[in-house]
Design a protein around this motif. Structure first.
Motif, PDB file in Angstrom:
ATOM      1  N   PRO A 143     -31.614 -49.387   1.984  1.00  0.00           N
ATOM      2  CA  PRO A 143     -32.914 -48.719   2.120  1.00  0.00           C
ATOM      3  C   PRO A 143     -33.933 -49.592   2.836  1.00  0.00           C
ATOM      4  O   PRO A 143     -34.070 -50.782   2.526  1.00  0.00           O
ATOM      5  CB  PRO A 143     -33.323 -48.464   0.672  1.00  0.00           C
ATOM      6  CG  PRO A 143     -32.047 -48.378  -0.067  1.00  0.00           C
ATOM      7  CD  PRO A 143     -31.134 -49.358   0.597  1.00  0.00           C
ATOM      8  N   GLY A 144     -34.599 -49.016   3.822  1.00  0.00           N
ATOM      9  CA  GLY A 144     -35.641 -49.722   4.540  1.00  0.00           C
ATOM     10  C   GLY A 144     -35.136 -50.675   5.610  1.00  0.00           C
ATOM     11  O   GLY A 144     -35.925 -51.351   6.262  1.00  0.00           O
ATOM     12  N   LYS A 145     -33.824 -50.718   5.784  1.00  0.00           N
ATOM     13  CA  LYS A 145     -33.254 -51.607   6.794  1.00  0.00           C
ATOM     14  C   LYS A 145     -32.506 -50.805   7.853  1.00  0.00           C
ATOM     15  O   LYS A 145     -32.141 -49.650   7.641  1.00  0.00           O
ATOM     16  CB  LYS A 145     -32.318 -52.612   6.128  1.00  0.00           C
ATOM     17  CG  LYS A 145     -33.019 -53.583   5.201  1.00  0.00           C
ATOM     18  CD  LYS A 145     -32.116 -54.725   4.795  1.00  0.00           C
ATOM     19  CE  LYS A 145     -32.862 -55.756   3.979  1.00  0.00           C
ATOM     20  NZ  LYS A 145     -31.995 -56.909   3.619  1.00  0.00           N
ATOM     21  N   GLU A 146     -32.280 -51.443   8.980  1.00  0.00           N
ATOM     22  CA  GLU A 146     -31.557 -50.781  10.058  1.00  0.00           C
ATOM     23  C   GLU A 146     -30.067 -50.694   9.718  1.00  0.00           C
ATOM     24  O   GLU A 146     -29.540 -51.495   8.955  1.00  0.00           O
ATOM     25  CB  GLU A 146     -31.740 -51.556  11.360  1.00  0.00           C
ATOM     26  CG  GLU A 146     -33.157 -51.522  11.898  1.00  0.00           C
ATOM     27  CD  GLU A 146     -33.266 -52.164  13.261  1.00  0.00           C
ATOM     28  OE1 GLU A 146     -34.351 -52.082  13.867  1.00  0.00           O
ATOM     29  OE2 GLU A 146     -32.269 -52.740  13.734  1.00  0.00           O
ATOM     30  N   ARG A 147     -29.444 -49.691  10.331  1.00  0.00           N
ATOM     31  CA  ARG A 147     -28.010 -49.544  10.162  1.00  0.00           C
ATOM     32  C   ARG A 147     -27.319 -50.714  10.879  1.00  0.00           C
ATOM     33  O   ARG A 147     -27.601 -50.999  12.043  1.00  0.00           O
ATOM     34  CB  ARG A 147     -27.566 -48.196  10.727  1.00  0.00           C
ATOM     35  CG  ARG A 147     -26.204 -47.758  10.263  1.00  0.00           C
ATOM     36  CD  ARG A 147     -26.006 -46.279  10.459  1.00  0.00           C
ATOM     37  NE  ARG A 147     -26.825 -45.496   9.528  1.00  0.00           N
ATOM     38  CZ  ARG A 147     -26.674 -44.181   9.345  1.00  0.00           C
ATOM     39  NH1 ARG A 147     -25.754 -43.518  10.038  1.00  0.00           N
ATOM     40  NH2 ARG A 147     -27.459 -43.543   8.497  1.00  0.00           N
ATOM     41  N   GLU A 148     -26.390 -51.344  10.173  1.00  0.00           N
ATOM     42  CA  GLU A 148     -25.784 -52.588  10.638  1.00  0.00           C
ATOM     43  C   GLU A 148     -24.312 -52.380  10.977  1.00  0.00           C
ATOM     44  O   GLU A 148     -23.565 -51.795  10.173  1.00  0.00           O
ATOM     45  CB  GLU A 148     -25.919 -53.642   9.531  1.00  0.00           C
ATOM     46  CG  GLU A 148     -25.252 -54.959   9.779  1.00  0.00           C
ATOM     47  CD  GLU A 148     -25.227 -55.860   8.552  1.00  0.00           C
ATOM     48  OE1 GLU A 148     -25.095 -57.081   8.713  1.00  0.00           O
ATOM     49  OE2 GLU A 148     -25.328 -55.319   7.421  1.00  0.00           O
ATOM     50  N   PHE A 149     -23.888 -52.887  12.117  1.00  0.00           N
ATOM     51  CA  PHE A 149     -22.493 -52.809  12.511  1.00  0.00           C
ATOM     52  C   PHE A 149     -21.624 -53.654  11.592  1.00  0.00           C
ATOM     53  O   PHE A 149     -21.973 -54.783  11.249  1.00  0.00           O
ATOM     54  CB  PHE A 149     -22.340 -53.284  13.954  1.00  0.00           C
ATOM     55  CG  PHE A 149     -20.911 -53.416  14.400  1.00  0.00           C
ATOM     56  CD1 PHE A 149     -20.301 -54.654  14.489  1.00  0.00           C
ATOM     57  CD2 PHE A 149     -20.172 -52.289  14.742  1.00  0.00           C
ATOM     58  CE1 PHE A 149     -18.988 -54.784  14.903  1.00  0.00           C
ATOM     59  CE2 PHE A 149     -18.858 -52.398  15.156  1.00  0.00           C
ATOM     60  CZ  PHE A 149     -18.263 -53.657  15.239  1.00  0.00           C
ATOM     61  N   VAL A 150     -20.462 -53.107  11.230  1.00  0.00           N
ATOM     62  CA  VAL A 150     -19.502 -53.830  10.406  1.00  0.00           C
ATOM     63  C   VAL A 150     -18.218 -54.089  11.192  1.00  0.00           C
ATOM     64  O   VAL A 150     -17.787 -55.229  11.316  1.00  0.00           O
ATOM     65  CB  VAL A 150     -19.182 -53.039   9.117  1.00  0.00           C
ATOM     66  CG1 VAL A 150     -18.094 -53.748   8.318  1.00  0.00           C
ATOM     67  CG2 VAL A 150     -20.430 -52.855   8.272  1.00  0.00           C
ATOM     68  N   SER A 151     -17.628 -53.024  11.714  1.00  0.00           N
ATOM     69  CA  SER A 151     -16.343 -53.175  12.391  1.00  0.00           C
ATOM     70  C   SER A 151     -16.056 -51.947  13.233  1.00  0.00           C
ATOM     71  O   SER A 151     -16.579 -50.858  12.960  1.00  0.00           O
ATOM     72  CB  SER A 151     -15.236 -53.373  11.351  1.00  0.00           C
ATOM     73  OG  SER A 151     -13.977 -53.575  11.974  1.00  0.00           O
ATOM     74  N   ALA A 152     -15.207 -52.121  14.257  1.00  0.00           N
ATOM     75  CA  ALA A 152     -14.777 -51.010  15.092  1.00  0.00           C
ATOM     76  C   ALA A 152     -13.317 -51.206  15.494  1.00  0.00           C
ATOM     77  O   ALA A 152     -12.824 -52.339  15.533  1.00  0.00           O
ATOM     78  CB  ALA A 152     -15.648 -50.885  16.334  1.00  0.00           C
ATOM     79  N   ILE A 153     -12.664 -50.087  15.786  1.00  0.00           N
ATOM     80  CA  ILE A 153     -11.282 -50.121  16.257  1.00  0.00           C
ATOM     81  C   ILE A 153     -11.141 -49.135  17.408  1.00  0.00           C
ATOM     82  O   ILE A 153     -11.573 -47.986  17.317  1.00  0.00           O
ATOM     83  CB  ILE A 153     -10.293 -49.821  15.114  1.00  0.00           C
ATOM     84  CG1 ILE A 153      -8.848 -49.989  15.580  1.00  0.00           C
ATOM     85  CG2 ILE A 153     -10.535 -48.460  14.478  1.00  0.00           C
ATOM     86  CD1 ILE A 153      -7.843 -50.045  14.436  1.00  0.00           C
TER      87      ILE A 153
END
Length: 128
Positions: free
Chosen positions: A41-51
């Motif tokens: 909440p209140g934070k930007e969406r953060e990248f974790v991983s991609a394939i």
């Protein structure tokens, strides 16, 4: 219509493990990049991983060595295996996919604007 449905979230103690799943429908699953993001909440969406469609993987530094992304094209599902979880991993985790057919280079696929379809999210809570 592309649909993504996440599952597998929950409450776990620090040091524990969880496996998230994302079931996709609505188009040829195996030809597109799939990714996981997380948000508090209140934070930007953060990248974790991609394939990528061909199996190439990319991880945020904060999860490298602890999380593993994989995909099963026969089951139209992408997974995120999370080990050695930390309280700072607590967030809502979102599955996402793009519209770039067979993207060959995904190193830039680390921001939300690169993705066109999103799931509803699944909560992961890590207690200390």
């Amino acid at each position: 219509q592309v649909q993504l449905v996440e599952s597998g979230g929950g409450l776990v103690q620090a040091g524990g493990s969880l496996r998230l799943s994302c079931a996709a429908s609505g188009r040829t699953f195996g030809s597109y990049t799939m990714a996981w993001f997380r948000q508090n909440p209140g934070k930007e969406r953060e990248f974790v991983s991609a394939i990528s469609w061909s199996g190439g993987t990319l991880y945020a530094d904060s999860v490298k060595g602890r999380f593993t992304i994989s995909r099963d094209n026969g089951q139209n599902t992408v997974y995120l295996q999370m080990k050695n979880l930390k309280p700072e991993d607590t967030a809502v985790y979102y599955c996402a996919t793009d519209s770039q057919y067979r993207a060959s280079y995904i190193n830039t696929h680390t921001t939300p604007d690169k993705y066109d379809y999103w799931g509803q999210g699944t909560q992961v809570t890590v207690s200390s």
